[in-house]
Design an enzyme around this catalytic site. Structure first.
Site, mmCIF file in Angstrom:
data_model
loop_
_atom_site.group_PDB
_atom_site.id
_atom_site.type_symbol
_atom_site.label_atom_id
_atom_site.label_comp_id
_atom_site.label_asym_id
_atom_site.label_seq_id
_atom_site.Cartn_x
_atom_site.Cartn_y
_atom_site.Cartn_z
ATOM 1 N N LYS A 196 0.846 -1.201 0.000
ATOM 2 C CA LYS A 196 0.000 0.000 0.000
ATOM 3 C C LYS A 196 0.881 1.249 0.000
ATOM 4 C CE LYS A 196 -3.874 -2.439 2.023
ATOM 5 N NZ LYS A 196 -4.745 -2.788 3.147
ATOM 6 N N GLN A 224 -5.173 -1.869 9.321
ATOM 7 C CA GLN A 224 -5.029 -3.164 8.670
ATOM 8 C C GLN A 224 -5.684 -4.257 9.519
ATOM 9 O OE1 GLN A 224 -3.817 -3.468 5.596
ATOM 10 N NE2 GLN A 224 -4.110 -5.676 5.582
ATOM 11 N N ASP A 269 -11.235 2.440 3.238
ATOM 12 C CA ASP A 269 -11.574 1.019 3.074
ATOM 13 C C ASP A 269 -13.071 0.847 2.798
ATOM 14 O OD1 ASP A 269 -9.432 -0.781 3.322
ATOM 15 O OD2 ASP A 269 -9.398 -0.638 5.513
#
Ligand code: GUN
Length: 286
Positions: free
Chosen positions: A53, A97, A120
């Protein structure tokens, strides 16, 4: 033999467009989009995802920062960290995460993230918006799948779409996006009876199960499009998807490989969400 859908190529094209939009945004505002990633503990797979990422951000010219926290971080410490990051204007998007160590409550952590910085798209406000088709962010993996179908000129309208897996991250939002694209959608899961009978109906089959070689050739209709969201390790430790690729490709009209398929698109869509967040926060989006 089916066509291999090249996630790397589609990703490269999409990232080029993101980099162009980033440049236009910089021209207008003098600022670059910023992404913060929080990782708790030292799960090796999560560390690889986070590194990729960060690399993705560098590739398109975004600012990024990674906050590594120890495995015994408390809910209070994590909350404080998230709140201090999201209060900064130069951070347009944040993600924590997953999975988190088991003593931390993932749902409560997601609830802390302001929906406008939730790149997200896991916050209940964003999942609700997806349900009614009025969204700013799409969850990255299903959005990547839709981008691949679009790029390949695969029209979903009227097609039998079967999604195997019902997670909040992939299966459920995937079903919503296929439905919004006018597909006829069936969602299967571990309690589904006669799974092969259902998957054999699919014109578009999406597997998000997490088990190597779970989708075998006898479960696939001749000419189906097969999308493999799985990210597993086989007996020899090699990265593989959910689909028995070598046999299924003989029946499919198109198929995504692992690696080089959906995985790389997921990060690309995260970059797109970060750009959209910046455009919305600086009020210069489309
Ligand atoms: N773990 C596996 N996939 C994801 C993802 O898309 N976002 C986050 N935050 N964690 C993940």
């Amino acid at each position: 033999m089916g066509k291999i859908i090249d996630g790397k190529l589609i990703s490269r094209d999409t990232r080029e467009k993101i980099a162009e939009r980033r440049a236009a945004l910089y021209e207008k505002t003098g600022k670059v989009p910023g992404l913060a990633v929080v990782i708790v503990g030292d799960d090796p797979a999560s560390k690889v995802y986070v590194r990729n990422k960060k690399k993705g951000c560098e590739e398109v010219g975004f600012y990024s920062e990674v906050h590594e926290m120890p495995a015994d971080t408390t809910m209070e410490e994590l909350t404080e960290k998230i709140l201090s990051i999201v209060s900064r204007d130069e951070i347009n998007g944040i993600l924590v995460q997953l999975p988190l160590p088991s003593h931390l409550d993932e749902r409560r952590v997601i609830d802390i993230i302001p929906p406008e910085k939730d790149v997200d798209a896991f916050h209940p406000v964003n999942t609700g918006k997806i349900m009614i088709g009025n969204y700013c962010f799409l969850p990255c993996t299903p959005a990547g799948v839709m981008k691949m179908l679009e790029y390949e000129g695969i029209d979903v309208t009227g097609k039998e779409c079967v999604v195997v897996g019902r997670s909040n991250i992939v299966g459920k939002p995937m079903a919503m996006l296929l439905l919004q694209a006018n597909g006829t959608v069936t969602v299967c899961h571990s309690r589904t009876r006669n799974l092969p009978e259902v998957t054999r109906r699919a014109d578009i089959l999406v597997s998000a199960v997490g088990r190597p070689k779970f989708i075998t050739a006898d479960m696939v209709k001749e000419g189906a499009v097969v999308i493999d969201v799985g990210m597993n390790r086989d007996e020899s430790g090699k990265l593989c998807g959910d689909v028995d690729f070598d046999n299924v490709i003989e029946k499919a009209s198109a198929i995504t490989p692992v690696p080089g398929g959906v995985g790389v698109m997921t990060i690309t869509m995260l970059l797109e969400n970060t750009l959209r967040a910046a455009e919305a926060q600086w009020k210069c989006g489309k």
